[in-house]
Write an enzyme that holds these catalytic residues in place. Structure first.
Site, mmCIF file in Angstrom:
data_model
loop_
_atom_site.group_PDB
_atom_site.id
_atom_site.type_symbol
_atom_site.label_atom_id
_atom_site.label_comp_id
_atom_site.label_asym_id
_atom_site.label_seq_id
_atom_site.Cartn_x
_atom_site.Cartn_y
_atom_site.Cartn_z
ATOM 1 N N GLU A 126 0.882 -1.329 -0.052
ATOM 2 C CA GLU A 126 -0.163 0.003 -0.126
ATOM 3 C C GLU A 126 0.801 1.311 0.049
ATOM 4 O OE1 GLU A 126 -4.368 -1.304 1.857
ATOM 5 O OE2 GLU A 126 -2.822 -0.898 3.332
ATOM 6 N N CYS A 139 3.532 8.646 1.167
ATOM 7 C CA CYS A 139 3.952 7.453 1.952
ATOM 8 C C CYS A 139 4.359 6.208 1.282
ATOM 9 C CB CYS A 139 2.978 7.599 3.234
ATOM 10 S SG CYS A 139 3.528 6.307 4.438
ATOM 11 N N CYS A 146 6.435 -6.925 7.046
ATOM 12 C CA CYS A 146 7.557 -6.826 7.858
ATOM 13 C C CYS A 146 8.106 -7.838 8.798
ATOM 14 C CB CYS A 146 7.102 -5.525 8.703
ATOM 15 S SG CYS A 146 8.501 -4.568 9.613
ATOM 16 N N CYS A 150 5.971 -5.020 15.785
ATOM 17 C CA CYS A 150 6.007 -4.049 16.793
ATOM 18 C C CYS A 150 4.162 -4.432 17.114
ATOM 19 C CB CYS A 150 6.014 -2.684 16.321
ATOM 20 S SG CYS A 150 7.654 -2.355 15.606
ATOM 21 N N CYS A 153 1.140 -2.169 15.786
ATOM 22 C CA CYS A 153 1.330 -2.182 14.119
ATOM 23 C C CYS A 153 0.634 -3.307 13.414
ATOM 24 C CB CYS A 153 2.770 -1.710 13.708
ATOM 25 S SG CYS A 153 2.961 -1.513 11.895
ATOM 26 N N GLY A 203 6.520 -2.036 6.065
ATOM 27 C CA GLY A 203 8.167 -2.327 6.059
ATOM 28 C C GLY A 203 9.208 -1.553 6.793
ATOM 29 N N GLU A 204 10.084 -2.351 7.006
ATOM 30 C CA GLU A 204 11.465 -1.297 7.577
ATOM 31 C C GLU A 204 12.355 -1.060 6.699
ATOM 32 O OE1 GLU A 204 12.468 -0.023 10.449
ATOM 33 O OE2 GLU A 204 14.087 0.553 9.208
ATOM 34 N N SER A 235 11.715 6.616 8.152
ATOM 35 C CA SER A 235 11.524 6.226 9.254
ATOM 36 C C SER A 235 11.728 4.938 9.420
ATOM 37 C CB SER A 235 9.778 6.182 9.312
ATOM 38 O OG SER A 235 9.265 5.867 10.693
ATOM 39 N N HIS A 259 8.707 5.585 20.559
ATOM 40 C CA HIS A 259 7.411 4.848 21.292
ATOM 41 C C HIS A 259 7.581 4.469 22.737
ATOM 42 C CE1 HIS A 259 6.280 4.922 17.207
ATOM 43 N NE2 HIS A 259 6.552 3.856 16.929
ATOM 44 N N ASN A 334 -3.642 4.511 16.145
ATOM 45 C CA ASN A 334 -4.758 4.338 15.446
ATOM 46 C C ASN A 334 -5.226 2.879 15.487
ATOM 47 O OD1 ASN A 334 -4.907 6.778 13.862
ATOM 48 N ND2 ASN A 334 -2.879 6.430 13.057
ATOM 49 N N CYS A 377 -1.396 5.862 9.881
ATOM 50 C CA CYS A 377 -0.348 5.470 10.259
ATOM 51 C C CYS A 377 -0.297 3.843 10.985
ATOM 52 C CB CYS A 377 0.589 6.029 11.506
ATOM 53 S SG CYS A 377 1.262 7.624 10.751
HETATM 54 N N1 SAH Z 1 9.084 0.348 9.811
HETATM 55 C C1 SAH Z 1 9.375 1.804 9.969
HETATM 56 C C2 SAH Z 1 8.343 2.705 9.128
HETATM 57 C C3 SAH Z 1 6.774 2.445 8.813
HETATM 58 S S1 SAH Z 1 5.772 2.588 10.169
HETATM 59 C C4 SAH Z 1 8.861 2.394 11.565
HETATM 60 O O1 SAH Z 1 8.587 1.479 12.150
HETATM 61 O O2 SAH Z 1 9.350 3.504 11.809
HETATM 62 C C5 SAH Z 1 5.634 4.570 10.483
HETATM 63 C C6 SAH Z 1 5.066 5.006 11.516
HETATM 64 O O3 SAH Z 1 3.539 4.402 12.004
HETATM 65 C C7 SAH Z 1 5.950 4.300 12.684
HETATM 66 O O4 SAH Z 1 6.145 5.377 13.664
HETATM 67 C C8 SAH Z 1 5.006 3.270 13.332
HETATM 68 O O5 SAH Z 1 5.426 3.097 14.687
HETATM 69 C C9 SAH Z 1 3.846 4.077 13.327
HETATM 70 N N2 SAH Z 1 2.822 3.089 13.615
HETATM 71 C C10 SAH Z 1 2.565 1.975 13.480
HETATM 72 N N3 SAH Z 1 1.293 1.381 13.870
HETATM 73 C C11 SAH Z 1 0.758 2.526 14.335
HETATM 74 C C12 SAH Z 1 -0.445 2.589 14.971
HETATM 75 N N4 SAH Z 1 -1.441 1.647 15.020
HETATM 76 N N5 SAH Z 1 -1.030 3.770 15.196
HETATM 77 C C13 SAH Z 1 -0.082 4.718 15.081
HETATM 78 N N6 SAH Z 1 1.020 4.717 14.515
HETATM 79 C C14 SAH Z 1 1.439 3.617 14.114
HETATM 80 FE FE1 SF4 Z 2 7.326 -1.901 13.353
HETATM 81 FE FE2 SF4 Z 2 7.376 -0.289 11.315
HETATM 82 FE FE3 SF4 Z 2 7.405 -3.046 10.705
HETATM 83 FE FE4 SF4 Z 2 5.231 -1.768 11.696
HETATM 84 S S1 SF4 Z 2 6.311 -1.545 9.890
HETATM 85 S S2 SF4 Z 2 6.086 -3.719 12.411
HETATM 86 S S3 SF4 Z 2 5.991 -0.156 13.069
HETATM 87 S S4 SF4 Z 2 8.874 -1.795 12.000
#
Ligand code: SAH
Ligand code: SF4
Length: 397
Positions: A126, A139, A146, A150, A153, A203-204, A235, A259, A334, A377
């Site tokens: 996406e 974005c 991923c 986390c 997420c 993804g990371e 990010s 976080h 979110n 996000c």
């Molecule tokens: N993997 C990378 C980039 C993608 S995530 C990273 O983790 O930084 C982009 C951002 O959205 C990150 O800061 C992530 O922690 C945040 N995020 C993930 N799940 C979320 C949620 N449910 N609500 C709000 N922010 C979230």
């Molecule tokens: Fe964590 Fe970013 Fe991967 Fe979501 S996309 S699991 S926030 S590293």
């Protein structure tokens, strides 16, 4: 330099090698189609020139074709009016200028637009376009799924299927631009609509560094899309050894998904912390080369009710970032189907934000965008099946 920082730097080379080797098996499919034609999007300038020379063309064509592809947005050789018709036809036999297929496009009531892109092998990711008054950010996803999980997420609930290739990463941006008709790339001034890129999708990005770096070099090229490194933000959840490299080679803005301010909590909600704890992460931020007062590091902080939103947490956050050119982005959690957390109360968010602001750091609360279409996000996730057996069992690298 203090000894512990030296120790981290010494580890870096070996760690990098390990990360690259581990993610290589999630490689994207080759850039040659079933009919033998080769994809030109995603090639570096040098690779483009080589491909053309191999096809019997003069190397100078690379400059022309680069301009058509990345400045004009051409997807067909027949529109390349600076190239003679017979040459256009020859090129079309050997090459393609592709785009990922927009399988689903949804536009939110707040004008945020979410694309589900399908790639050649059927895998999907996406991309979200977030318009603002005089600009807008795309974005972009760097992986399908991923490897990091986390806890808050949605993408993290989907095992890594594969890395996206440079063509697929640039392709997301180009297809989004097609959707708004913002070609040719405006010269000398920032584009009105798709002016910024945030690598904050699925993804990371630092676990797919080679492809992300190649794609970013393409979008930054001044004779093509020409988006400045100052308008690109990467990010990361904190892949410490790759942060130095991204800073030195790409010089883009950095956002760090912090976080939590204590290792015990961060170990739990951002499991990568067990590998690269907060102290090492903060040291990597302190040496991130492009950071300055004009280009602050963004610390992303998802607000989880009663988990990480106390005044004590806010004060510890201030202590961690003190002395850094930093800003804090508070993201109200979110929710997504099945998520176990709740969003902090508005009072808790305001209290937290005030403590950070009183310490001199900008601390805006990020307004959720595109919530009605699950585009905010952390809400991105696709239903694609895993491509390779065992991908699910892959350990976080
Ligand atoms: N993997 C990378 C980039 C993608 S995530 C990273 O983790 O930084 C982009 C951002 O959205 C990150 O800061 C992530 O922690 C945040 N995020 C993930 N799940 C979320 C949620 N449910 N609500 C709000 N922010 C979230
Ligand atoms: Fe964590 Fe970013 Fe991967 Fe979501 S996309 S699991 S926030 S590293």
């Amino acid at each position: 330099m203090p000894p512990e920082v030296n120790a981290i730097t010494d580890l870096t080379e070996a760690e990098r090698e390990r990360i690259l080797a581990k993610t290589a098996r999630f490689a994207p499919p080759p850039a040659v189609l079933a009919d033998g034609r080769r994809e030109l999007v995603g090639l570096s300038r040098e690779e483009l020139a080589e491909a053309l020379v191999e096809a019997g063309e003069a190397a100078f064509r690379a400059k022309q074709i680069w301009h058509w592809i990345y400045n004009r947005g051409a997807t067909d050789f027949s529109v390349m009016s600076t190239i003679a018709k017979p040459t256009q036809a020859k090129l079309a036999e050997r090459f393609v200028i592709g785009r990922p297929e927009a399988a689903v496009v949804q536009t939110s009531t707040d004008k945020t637009r979410k694309f589900l892109f399908r790639f050649r092998d059927g895998q999907e990711a996406e991309t979200v376009y977030i318009p603002e008054e005089d600009r807008g950010a795309v974005c972009i996803s760097s992986q399908v799924g991923c490897t990091l999980s986390c806890r808050f997420c949605h993408t993290g609930t989907q095992a890594l299927v594969r890395n996206l290739g440079a063509a697929e990463i640039v392709g997301q941006f180009m297809a989004a631009r097609d959707s708004y008709g913002e070609w040719p790339s405006p010269r000398g001034e920032a584009p009105r609509l798709l002016s910024n890129i945030v690598l904050m999708g699925m993804g990371e990005p630092l676990y797919n560094y080679e492809n992300v770096a190649k794609a970013m070099k393409i979008v930054m090229d001044g004779e093509g899309i020409g988006i400045s490194r100052r308008r690109i933000t990467l990010s990361t959840s904190g892949v410490v050894p790759m942060m130095d490299r991204a800073g030195a080679e790409l010089g883009v803005n950095l956002a760090v998904s912090l976080h939590a301010v204590r290792d015990d909590l961060r170990d739990e909600i951002v499991p990568l912390n067990r590998k690269y704890p907060i102290k090492e992460l903060m040291a990597a931020c302190r040496r991130y080369p492009p950071a300055s007062n004009a280009r602050r590091i963004t610390f992303e902080y998802v607000m989880l009710k009663d988990i990480n939103d106390s005044p004590a947490d806010a004060r510890e956050l201030v202590r961690l970032i003190s002395g850094l050119p930093a800003k804090v982005n508070l993201i109200p959690f979110n929710p997504w189907p099945g998520s176990r957390y709740e969003t902090s109360t508005p009072d808790a968010i305001t209290r937290f934000s005030n403590i950070v602001m009183d310490a001199g750091f900008s601390s805006p609360v990020r307004a959720p965008r595109g919530q009605d279409i699950l585009a905010a996000c952390g809400q991105l996730r696709t239903e694609t099946r895993r491509e390779r057996k065992g991908a699910e069992a892959a350990p976080p690298v």
